[in-house]
Scaffold this motif. Structure first.
Motif, short mmCIF file in Angstrom:
data_model
loop_
_atom_site.label_atom_id
_atom_site.label_comp_id
_atom_site.label_asym_id
_atom_site.label_seq_id
_atom_site.Cartn_x
_atom_site.Cartn_y
_atom_site.Cartn_z
N GLU A 55 53.57 42.12 40.01
CA GLU A 55 53.38 40.89 40.77
C GLU A 55 54.40 39.83 40.37
O GLU A 55 54.93 39.10 41.22
CB GLU A 55 51.97 40.34 40.57
CG GLU A 55 50.87 41.14 41.24
CD GLU A 55 50.56 42.45 40.50
OE1 GLU A 55 50.96 42.56 39.30
OE2 GLU A 55 49.96 43.35 41.11
N LEU A 58 57.80 40.70 41.80
CA LEU A 58 57.80 40.41 43.24
C LEU A 58 58.01 38.92 43.48
O LEU A 58 58.85 38.52 44.30
CB LEU A 58 56.47 40.85 43.85
CG LEU A 58 56.25 40.47 45.32
CD1 LEU A 58 57.19 41.26 46.22
CD2 LEU A 58 54.79 40.71 45.72
N GLU A 59 57.27 38.09 42.77
CA GLU A 59 57.38 36.64 42.96
C GLU A 59 58.73 36.13 42.48
O GLU A 59 59.30 35.21 43.08
CB GLU A 59 56.25 35.91 42.23
CG GLU A 59 56.26 34.41 42.49
CD GLU A 59 54.98 33.72 42.06
OE1 GLU A 59 54.91 32.48 42.18
OE2 GLU A 59 54.04 34.42 41.62
N MET A 121 55.71 37.87 53.90
CA MET A 121 55.49 38.35 52.53
C MET A 121 54.23 37.75 51.94
O MET A 121 53.48 38.44 51.23
CB MET A 121 56.70 38.00 51.65
CG MET A 121 57.90 38.89 51.85
SD MET A 121 59.12 38.71 50.51
CE MET A 121 58.22 39.42 49.13
N TRP A 124 51.29 39.50 53.60
CA TRP A 124 51.23 40.92 53.23
C TRP A 124 50.74 41.11 51.80
O TRP A 124 50.02 42.07 51.51
CB TRP A 124 52.61 41.54 53.40
CG TRP A 124 52.65 43.02 53.14
CD1 TRP A 124 53.07 43.66 52.00
CD2 TRP A 124 52.23 44.06 54.03
NE1 TRP A 124 52.96 45.01 52.12
CE2 TRP A 124 52.44 45.30 53.36
CE3 TRP A 124 51.70 44.06 55.32
CZ2 TRP A 124 52.13 46.52 53.96
CZ3 TRP A 124 51.40 45.28 55.91
CH2 TRP A 124 51.62 46.49 55.23
N THR A 125 51.13 40.20 50.91
CA THR A 125 50.78 40.34 49.49
C THR A 125 49.66 39.37 49.08
O THR A 125 49.39 39.24 47.89
CB THR A 125 52.01 40.09 48.60
OG1 THR A 125 52.46 38.74 48.79
CG2 THR A 125 53.14 41.04 48.94
N THR A 128 48.97 36.91 46.18
CA THR A 128 49.93 36.96 45.07
C THR A 128 50.96 35.84 45.14
O THR A 128 51.28 35.20 44.12
CB THR A 128 50.65 38.31 45.05
OG1 THR A 128 49.69 39.36 44.91
CG2 THR A 128 51.64 38.39 43.90
#
Length: 265
Positions: A55, A58-59, A121, A124-125, A128
């Protein structure tokens, strides 16, 4: 007339809708490339990147293209306002609410590509990359930009709001430093102060000027398409309230950090 940048004739001859599709797609590609570039370069500069969880990685990359867009749109807005003559009211008698150019439409189109990419995004996440407030912010921003492009109205005000993105690099750097374990560093403190001042100028004072300018030109605003007129009266106040709420959080965080530094020194 625009100063300094020439747009190819074949591109300018395209319809507004086609230019928006092309530029929005360009914005999406810009996000994808900067997202991947961040993932490639970061491990070379920050050895701890490989130890971050999925996570956080990703961020980290998401904030990479967020920062790139913020710098792009802040520089573009300054060019439009300070260097070009698009919104110079001494140049011609055209109403400022109707002024536009192929370049300005392209800049806005690419920015809409960013907001669409980032919102996709986030959804979708979810959660997060952020909560509902981010979905609301991006949704309103995307609507305002597309409305302005497709109607050719109120670009002046859209660019003014887009310049508020200039605070985003400070917000992202604060998160990077926190994740990198540098929350106690002097750099973190100075970035926090810069973020506070930048937010005060770009998202509080500038919004005050936004409302002053809009009502000073209220006779022009009243001539806008009904949807644009109501969007101008509804979207900016919502964004302004969100900016105020975030500003209070930033101020409290800065005071807490400075107080802690004073006690430990």
């Amino acid at each position: 007339m625009m100063l300094g940048l020439d747009i190819p004739d074949y591109y300018s001859s395209l319809s507004t809708q086609t230019r928006w599709l092309v530029s929005a797609f360009g914005g999406i590609i810009m996000c994808k490339l900067s997202y991947e570039f961040t993932g490639i370069v970061t491990p070379l500069m920050f050895k701890g990147f490989s130890k971050l969880n999925k996570e956080q990685k990703l961020e980290w990359k998401n904030r990479g293209f967020s920062t790139f867009h913020a710098l792009y749109v802040a520089i573009a807005s300054l060019y439009i306002f300070l260097i070009s003559d698009l919104f110079d009211e001494s140049i011609n008698d055209e109403l400022i609410v109707y002024r536009k150019s192929t370049l300005s439409e392209t800049i806005l189109g690419m920015s809409s590509g960013y907001f669409l990419s980032d919102m996709a995004m986030i959804i979708w996440t979810y959660p997060t990359l952020g909560g509902l407030e981010y979905v609301l912010h991006h949704g309103l921003s995307t609507f305002a930009i597309m409305q302005s492009i497709l109607t050719g109205e109120a670009e002046y005000y859209v660019f003014m709001v887009l310049f508020t993105e200039s605070t985003t690099p400070f917000v992202n750097l604060r998160w990077y430093l926190d994740v990198a374990g540098m929350k106690s560093s002097v750099f973190y403190v100075w970035n926090g102060i810069a973020m506070f001042l930048g937010w005060l100028v770009a998202r509080i004072v500038l919004f005050g000027f936004f409302f002053y300018h809009m009502y000073y030109h209220i006779d022009q605003v009243r001539q806008l398409h009904m949807v644009t007129f109501y969007a101008l009266h509804m979207i900016p106040p919502v964004l302004a309230i969100m900016n105020l709420l975030w500003f209070f959080k930033i101020a409290k965080g800065m005071v807490r950090t400075l107080t802690k530094k004073t006690h430990t020194s």
